[in-house]
Design a protein around this motif. Structure first.
Motif, PDB file in Angstrom:
ATOM      1  N   ALA A 164       0.828  -1.210   0.000  1.00 20.45           N
ATOM      2  CA  ALA A 164       0.000   0.000   0.000  1.00 20.45           C
ATOM      3  C   ALA A 164       0.859   1.256   0.000  1.00 20.45           C
ATOM      4  N   VAL A 165       1.931   1.277   0.792  1.00 18.17           N
ATOM      5  CA  VAL A 165       2.801   2.454   0.850  1.00 18.17           C
ATOM      6  C   VAL A 165       3.485   2.678  -0.495  1.00 18.17           C
ATOM      7  N   VAL A 166       4.024   1.626  -1.087  1.00 19.52           N
ATOM      8  CA  VAL A 166       4.702   1.769  -2.384  1.00 19.52           C
ATOM      9  C   VAL A 166       3.718   2.236  -3.451  1.00 19.52           C
ATOM     10  N   TYR A 167       2.515   1.707  -3.447  1.00 15.32           N
ATOM     11  CA  TYR A 167       1.515   2.106  -4.441  1.00 15.32           C
ATOM     12  C   TYR A 167       1.159   3.586  -4.303  1.00 15.32           C
ATOM     13  N   HIS A 168       0.868   4.056  -3.097  1.00 16.32           N
ATOM     14  CA  HIS A 168       0.466   5.446  -2.908  1.00 16.32           C
ATOM     15  C   HIS A 168       1.614   6.418  -3.149  1.00 16.32           C
ATOM     16  N   LEU A 169       2.818   6.045  -2.809  1.00 17.92           N
ATOM     17  CA  LEU A 169       3.953   6.913  -3.125  1.00 17.92           C
ATOM     18  C   LEU A 169       4.174   6.983  -4.631  1.00 17.92           C
ATOM     19  N   GLY A 170       3.934   5.872  -5.327  1.00 20.39           N
ATOM     20  CA  GLY A 170       4.063   5.878  -6.782  1.00 20.39           C
ATOM     21  C   GLY A 170       3.020   6.738  -7.467  1.00 20.39           C
ATOM     22  N   GLN A 171       1.837   6.926  -6.828  1.00 19.97           N
ATOM     23  CA  GLN A 171       0.778   7.748  -7.406  1.00 19.97           C
ATOM     24  C   GLN A 171       0.983   9.242  -7.163  1.00 19.97           C
ATOM     25  N   SER A 172       1.891   9.599  -6.277  1.00 18.43           N
ATOM     26  CA  SER A 172       2.116  11.015  -5.984  1.00 18.43           C
ATOM     27  C   SER A 172       2.969  11.656  -7.063  1.00 18.43           C
ATOM     28  N   GLY A 173       3.051  12.973  -6.995  1.00 23.50           N
ATOM     29  CA  GLY A 173       3.813  13.704  -8.007  1.00 23.50           C
ATOM     30  C   GLY A 173       5.281  13.839  -7.684  1.00 23.50           C
ATOM     31  N   CYS A 174       5.711  13.313  -6.557  1.00 27.87           N
ATOM     32  CA  CYS A 174       7.113  13.426  -6.159  1.00 27.87           C
ATOM     33  C   CYS A 174       7.883  12.161  -6.544  1.00 27.87           C
ATOM     34  N   ASP A 175       9.179  12.313  -6.605  1.00 30.95           N
ATOM     35  CA  ASP A 175      10.047  11.185  -6.933  1.00 30.95           C
ATOM     36  C   ASP A 175      10.439  10.474  -5.629  1.00 30.95           C
ATOM     37  N   TRP A 176       9.758   9.363  -5.349  1.00 29.34           N
ATOM     38  CA  TRP A 176      10.019   8.608  -4.131  1.00 29.34           C
ATOM     39  C   TRP A 176      10.815   7.330  -4.405  1.00 29.34           C
ATOM     40  N   ARG A 177      11.453   7.265  -5.579  1.00 30.71           N
ATOM     41  CA  ARG A 177      12.151   6.024  -5.920  1.00 30.71           C
ATOM     42  C   ARG A 177      13.262   5.649  -4.933  1.00 30.71           C
ATOM     43  N   PRO A 178      14.080   6.590  -4.432  1.00 35.98           N
ATOM     44  CA  PRO A 178      15.099   6.180  -3.442  1.00 35.98           C
ATOM     45  C   PRO A 178      14.489   5.574  -2.178  1.00 35.98           C
ATOM     46  N   PHE A 179      13.425   6.210  -1.680  1.00 35.17           N
ATOM     47  CA  PHE A 179      12.804   5.668  -0.467  1.00 35.17           C
ATOM     48  C   PHE A 179      12.114   4.338  -0.742  1.00 35.17           C
ATOM     49  N   ILE A 180      11.494   4.196  -1.906  1.00 37.38           N
ATOM     50  CA  ILE A 180      10.813   2.934  -2.246  1.00 37.38           C
ATOM     51  C   ILE A 180      11.828   1.797  -2.331  1.00 37.38           C
ATOM     52  N   ARG A 181      12.990   2.081  -2.904  1.00 39.06           N
ATOM     53  CA  ARG A 181      14.022   1.039  -3.002  1.00 39.06           C
ATOM     54  C   ARG A 181      14.508   0.607  -1.612  1.00 39.06           C
TER      55      ARG A 181
END
Length: 376
Positions: free
Chosen positions: A275-292
């Protein structure tokens, strides 16, 4: 009179044959397999007119058990796996985990001045649980290097066994609580802001330790140390007798404990991470470092806890179905991975804290920026 002698001889031979067959049948009946939870199976030694007392072992008040030299219990007790590989893994975990968890306690004490007090409380609880688990390995290292021979008495055996298994579940439950908190902060930010987070974190830790206490009570009530007559050692928790009903009655309780202590926390972590990865992916910010980084933390959690949980459940099923205890040795090796996770928790905590910069800015579905002071 001469005709009676052959008849008497024949009668005596018949009686002796019947008595021999009866003794053999009774011995076979006593060897019927039973069910014993988590550990290897053993048979209590009982002295009678047909048995002779075995060679005296070292001074001990522990009851004696008889195991078959061809059983898996004998191979595990005398093998290199339990006398070298497992204790060496414990030593490595202690050398890395005790200093790192002590350091993270100092780091979190500084974080007490920050806004995210609730997260600090949860990480303090995790570090404390990891330290108790790692310190409980000290006597077990001596036990394994000493040829699986426990010399510290029954009370210490019960205590170390209870602390060891109780804190494994305690760590998994605390990690699940941290994942659930991260889920609320990212996926339900408005609800998260309305919660009394500090009070909720304190109550959460109290519930986790209450479950810890409930988990260790059965281990403290039953005997854990027994002497193995053929091997000349006293095992701690690894071999238990089939004759004692108190041990077999623990099976349903321990199955429930595996579900509450591992299955439920693991499912919570899976759902929260997705759920966290999905919602961060839907936002307009670049959350790729945190997702990794978050994905790496979840993978490490799964690798460390999943094998022991699966082997634990399968081991119980095999015991219930046919009394097969051969998976217990593999389960003990898998538990070593749980100990390694305890020494990796401080590094994962620091990694996530630096990656998230302690304050995460999440854009909700309505486009409203919400500033969340959480250490993910």
């Amino acid at each position: 009179m001469a005709d009676l002698v052959p008849g008497l001889i024949i009668c005596l031979m018949a009686v002796q044959t019947i008595q021999h067959d009866g003794n053999r049948t009774g011995t076979t009946a006593n060897k019927q397999p039973g069910v014993i939870p988590k550990t290897f199976r053993g048979k209590i030694y009982k002295l009678n007119h047909t048995n002779q007392r075995p060679t005296p072992l070292h001074p001990s008040t522990a009851p004696r058990l008889i195991v078959n030299p061809d059983d898996a219990a004998t191979a595990y007790t005398t093998g290199v796996l339990s006398t070298w590989v497992i204790p060496s893994s414990y030593i490595l975990a202690m050398l890395v985990g005790i200093p790192s968890n002590a350091y993270i306690l100092t780091f979190l004490r500084v974080r007490l001045r920050a806004k995210s007090l609730s997260t600090v409380i949860l990480y303090l609880n995790l570090a404390l649980s990891d330290l108790v688990l790692l310190f409980s390995l000290v006597l077990r290292v001596h036990y394994h290097f000493n040829g699986n021979n426990w010399i510290f008495g029954e009370i210490s055996c019960r205590l170390i066994t209870a602390l060891f298994y109780g804190n494994v579940y305690c760590s998994a439950q605390t990690i699940a609580c941290i994942s659930l908190k991260r889920y609320l902060a990212v996926v339900r930010p408005f609800l998260y802001r309305r919660l009394a987070k500090t009070t909720l974190a304190v109550w959460t830790c109290m519930i986790v330790w209450f479950l810890f206490g409930a988990a260790i009570v059965p281990e403290l009530l039953v005997r854990q140390s027994y002497q193995l007559t053929q091997l000349g050692v006293t095992t701690c928790h690894d071999v238990l007798p089939l004759e004692e009903k108190s041990h077999s009655q623990l099976l349903p309780y321990r199955l429930m404990l595996v579900c509450l202590g591992f299955i439920v926390p693991f499912l919570i972590c899976i759902y929260a991470h997705i759920a966290v990865v999905y919602h961060l992916g839907q936002s307009g910010c670049d959350w790729r470092p945190f997702i990794r980084v978050s994905t790496l933390v979840f993978i490490i959690f799964a690798v460390c806890f999943l094998p022991s949980g699966i082997l634990h459940i399968v081991h119980y099923i095999r015991l219930l179905s046919g009394g097969d205890d051969r998976l217990y040795g593999y389960y003990r090796v898998a538990v070593c991975l749980c100990c390694f996770h305890s020494c990796l928790d401080p590094f994962l905590c620091m990694l996530i804290s630096k990656t998230a910069a302690s304050e995460l800015q999440f854009i909700s579905l309505r486009g409203m920026p919400q500033r969340l002071a959480v250490m993910m």
